[in-house]
Structure formats: structure tokens, C-alpha cells
Design a protein around this motif. Structure first.
Motif, mmCIF file in Angstrom:
data_model
loop_
_atom_site.group_PDB
_atom_site.id
_atom_site.type_symbol
_atom_site.label_atom_id
_atom_site.label_comp_id
_atom_site.label_asym_id
_atom_site.label_seq_id
_atom_site.Cartn_x
_atom_site.Cartn_y
_atom_site.Cartn_z
ATOM 1 N N TYR A 67 0.813 -1.207 0.000
ATOM 2 C CA TYR A 67 0.000 0.000 0.000
ATOM 3 C C TYR A 67 0.854 1.268 0.000
ATOM 4 O O TYR A 67 0.356 2.359 -0.271
ATOM 5 C CB TYR A 67 -0.947 0.011 1.199
ATOM 6 C CG TYR A 67 -1.935 -1.132 1.147
ATOM 7 C CD1 TYR A 67 -2.843 -1.243 0.094
ATOM 8 C CD2 TYR A 67 -1.946 -2.119 2.118
ATOM 9 C CE1 TYR A 67 -3.740 -2.292 0.023
ATOM 10 C CE2 TYR A 67 -2.847 -3.178 2.049
ATOM 11 C CZ TYR A 67 -3.732 -3.254 1.005
ATOM 12 O OH TYR A 67 -4.609 -4.306 0.930
ATOM 13 N N ARG A 81 -1.027 -0.922 -4.957
ATOM 14 C CA ARG A 81 -2.126 -1.775 -4.509
ATOM 15 C C ARG A 81 -3.363 -0.966 -4.132
ATOM 16 O O ARG A 81 -4.478 -1.481 -4.109
ATOM 17 C CB ARG A 81 -1.673 -2.629 -3.317
ATOM 18 C CG ARG A 81 -2.502 -3.878 -3.156
ATOM 19 C CD ARG A 81 -1.856 -4.890 -2.276
ATOM 20 N NE ARG A 81 -2.748 -6.031 -2.131
ATOM 21 C CZ ARG A 81 -2.612 -6.967 -1.227
ATOM 22 N NH1 ARG A 81 -1.607 -6.899 -0.379
ATOM 23 N NH2 ARG A 81 -3.453 -7.969 -1.161
ATOM 24 N N ILE A 83 -4.585 1.325 -5.928
ATOM 25 C CA ILE A 83 -5.332 1.621 -7.152
ATOM 26 C C ILE A 83 -6.540 0.705 -7.271
ATOM 27 O O ILE A 83 -7.651 1.140 -7.584
ATOM 28 C CB ILE A 83 -4.420 1.495 -8.387
ATOM 29 C CG1 ILE A 83 -3.308 2.548 -8.322
ATOM 30 C CG2 ILE A 83 -5.231 1.636 -9.668
ATOM 31 C CD1 ILE A 83 -2.261 2.390 -9.407
ATOM 32 N N ARG A 84 -6.325 -0.600 -7.016
ATOM 33 C CA ARG A 84 -7.432 -1.553 -7.127
ATOM 34 C C ARG A 84 -8.530 -1.234 -6.127
ATOM 35 O O ARG A 84 -9.712 -1.288 -6.440
ATOM 36 C CB ARG A 84 -6.919 -2.974 -6.907
ATOM 37 C CG ARG A 84 -7.987 -4.045 -7.040
ATOM 38 C CD ARG A 84 -7.359 -5.432 -7.078
ATOM 39 N NE ARG A 84 -6.665 -5.740 -5.847
ATOM 40 C CZ ARG A 84 -7.252 -6.326 -4.793
ATOM 41 N NH1 ARG A 84 -8.533 -6.627 -4.831
ATOM 42 N NH2 ARG A 84 -6.563 -6.588 -3.709
ATOM 43 N N LEU A 85 -8.134 -0.863 -4.905
ATOM 44 C CA LEU A 85 -9.129 -0.505 -3.894
ATOM 45 C C LEU A 85 -9.902 0.736 -4.316
ATOM 46 O O LEU A 85 -11.123 0.809 -4.168
ATOM 47 C CB LEU A 85 -8.436 -0.259 -2.547
ATOM 48 C CG LEU A 85 -7.716 -1.443 -1.904
ATOM 49 C CD1 LEU A 85 -7.112 -1.018 -0.580
ATOM 50 C CD2 LEU A 85 -8.658 -2.618 -1.710
ATOM 51 N N GLU A 87 -10.381 1.917 -7.386
ATOM 52 C CA GLU A 87 -11.264 1.648 -8.523
ATOM 53 C C GLU A 87 -12.527 0.926 -8.080
ATOM 54 O O GLU A 87 -13.637 1.230 -8.529
ATOM 55 C CB GLU A 87 -10.516 0.824 -9.575
ATOM 56 C CG GLU A 87 -9.435 1.617 -10.296
ATOM 57 C CD GLU A 87 -8.637 0.754 -11.257
ATOM 58 O OE1 GLU A 87 -8.720 -0.498 -11.142
ATOM 59 O OE2 GLU A 87 -7.934 1.321 -12.120
ATOM 60 N N SER A 88 -12.377 -0.032 -7.169
ATOM 61 C CA SER A 88 -13.546 -0.755 -6.669
ATOM 62 C C SER A 88 -14.463 0.167 -5.885
ATOM 63 O O SER A 88 -15.689 0.116 -6.014
ATOM 64 C CB SER A 88 -13.100 -1.927 -5.783
ATOM 65 O OG SER A 88 -12.355 -2.863 -6.519
ATOM 66 N N ARG A 91 -16.445 2.394 -8.265
ATOM 67 C CA ARG A 91 -17.576 1.683 -8.871
ATOM 68 C C ARG A 91 -18.722 1.546 -7.884
ATOM 69 O O ARG A 91 -19.900 1.708 -8.240
ATOM 70 C CB ARG A 91 -17.128 0.310 -9.373
ATOM 71 C CG ARG A 91 -16.260 0.355 -10.625
ATOM 72 C CD ARG A 91 -16.138 -1.015 -11.255
ATOM 73 N NE ARG A 91 -15.453 -1.951 -10.373
ATOM 74 C CZ ARG A 91 -14.136 -2.142 -10.374
ATOM 75 N NH1 ARG A 91 -13.372 -1.453 -11.199
ATOM 76 N NH2 ARG A 91 -13.583 -3.026 -9.567
#
Length: 264
Positions: A67, A81, A83-85, A87-88, A91
Motif C-alpha cells: 500500500y 495496490r 489503485i485496485r481498492l 477503482e472498486s 464503482r
């Protein structure tokens, strides 16, 4: 003292310490984000009030987890890491907003959007299209520069002028149409209008023939704005007087809904 009592006490102490460490770690991540994504340990210590050894231990754990990453200059930067959190979460934020956007469409007749400020760009995270055969469409996930959009103005309206100028210097101000604002002074004047009027306007600035009205979502966990867009022949000045109060009311209700999803 019975062994079970000792175990219970140790467990409570461990849980309490773990929660405190978690709270401190998230606080450090937010402070890093506020500082532009890269900081030194001494800066974090000064802003958080935590001792350097504590910060070093927490940062080391965040680095191991991906992170945070340590730069060659020994400063620390937000890690990939996250970035994925993010983006989710974006959404999910768009999913929560859809019922409110649907209400905007019902009450205004025009396409409704939700957008976030992501770095120096605007990203659209949700849309509910108008029922008119002639309607506006913006792809969810599309990224645009703030200076030519209503949502961009709404999102930057309360940002200090020097920060806005710095952003514009980084992105440039390319003209999407002949009506696009292409000077920092012109854009700052437009932001003053947003603060005075309580809403932002994109008048043929992103696309000729299209007008957009936007307001920010108060107290959103991340900077967010909602908007309606439609043909200039329908989104007229007289229509604006009717649409803006609806936008403001829905933005307030969405703000309350987001707050209930994230209790203090």
C-alpha cells in the motif's frame, strides 16, 4: 488468576492495540494523499504528532503489504495496490448514486451523471440516460480535463486559487470547442460564478450544442459532483431555474446517504 482470565485480558489488549494501529495506518495514508502522495517520515511525524519509531513501524508494514512504497530518495509514496481498492470503491460509489441519478432523470428529463476528481482529471463513475430520443451519452470510466466541464468547475470551486493554477499548468487548457475556457484567469472567474450561483455551467464548452449543469456533493468521502446534460435547446436559461434546485436537493440527499454508509 485463572488461565482463562489471563487469556481474555491479553486478547483484549491485543485487539485494542491492533485497532489503534489500524486507525493510525489509515490516518497516515490519508495524510500522504493530502500531501500529494509522497512524504518523508519527519513530515508525517510533524503532521500526525506520532513519534518517528511508531511511524517507521507502520510504514514498514504498509510497504510490505504493497500500500506504500519507498522511493530511492528515502521518501514514501502511495503504492499501486491502492489503485485496485480505489477503482472498486469508485464503482461502488457509482452504484450507490444510481437511484439518485434516476430521480434526476425523472424530474428533469435529461441525462444524469456522477463524476469524481481523480488526480488532475475528472472521471465519470455513473450515468442514467435520458428517455428522450435525442440525449447525451458519456461513457462510464471516461476521463476528461476539468476546465471544459461543469462537473470539473463544481469540483474545483472551493479549491484555493494557487492549487487550481498549479493543476491547470500541469494539464494545459486545450480547447474542446470554440467556447472552451482556455486561460487560468477565465477559469478562476468561472469558479467565482459557481460559488456565487451555487451551481456550475458548461455552456457548449465540451461539445457544441450541449449544456450541462452541475453541483458538488457536500461532504462526500471523496470529491464528487452530479450533473445533468442535454441539448442546448432544452437546457435553456428558463429550464436552469427549475433544474438547479432539483440538483441541489438530490446532491444533499445523496450526501446524507453516503454518510449513513460511512458512520462516524
Amino acid at each position: 488468576m485463572p488461565p482463562s482470565s489471563v487469556s481474555s485480558t491479553d486478547s483484549t489488549k491485543s485487539t485494542t492495540g491492533g485497532v489503534q494501529s489500524l486507525e493510525r495506518a489509515f490516518d497516515l495514508l490519508e495524510r500522504m494523499a493530502d500531501a500529494g502522495g509522497e512524504v518523508g517520515l519527519s513530515e508525517l511525524s510533524a503532521s500526525s504528532g506520532l513519534p518517528l519509531p511508531t511511524i517507521h513501524r507502520l510504514m514498514r508494514t504498509l510497504v510490505v503489504c504493497g500500500y506504500v512504497r519507498q522511493q530511492a530518495n528515502r521518501r514514501y509514496a502511495l503504492g499501486p495496490r491502492l489503485i485496485r481498492l480505489g477503482e472498486s470503491a469508485s464503482r461502488l460509489l457509482g452504484t450507490w448514486a444510481r437511484p439518485y441519478l434516476a430521480r434526476l432523470v425523472e424530474e428533469t428529463g435529461e441525462t444524469a451523471n456522477m463524476a469524481l476528481l481523480d488526480g488532475d482529471e475528472i472521471v465519470y463513475v455513473a450515468q442514467v440516460p435520458s428517455k428522450h430520443s435525442m440525449r447525451m451519452f458519456t461513457e462510464v470510466g471516461r476521463r476528461v480535463l476539468p476546465h471544459s466541464t461543469g462537473v470539473g468547475k463544481a469540483l474545483l470551486a472551493n479549491t484555493p486559487d494557487h492549487e487550481v493554477r498549479a493543476l491547470l499548468a500541469r494539464t494545459g487548457m486545450p480547447a474542446a470547442t470554440e467556447k472552451t475556457i482556455t486561460t487560468p484567469d477565465g477559469f478562476l472567474a468561472a469558479l467565482e460564478d459557481v460559488r456565487r450561483l451555487g451551481y456550475a455551467l458548461d455552456d457548449n464548452e465540451q461539445e457544441i450544442g450541449v449544456r450541462c449543469l452541475a453541483v458538488s456533493v457536500p461532504n462526500s468521502p471523496t470529491a464528487a459532483a452530479i450533473s445533468i446534460s442535454g441539448p442546448a435547446g432544452r437546457v435553456t436559461e428558463s429550464a436552469t431555474d427549475k433544474i438547479v434546485p432539483v440538483l441541489q436537493q438530490v446532491a444533499g440527499e445523496l450526501s446524507e446517504a453516503l454518510a449513513s454508509q460511512n458512520p462516524a
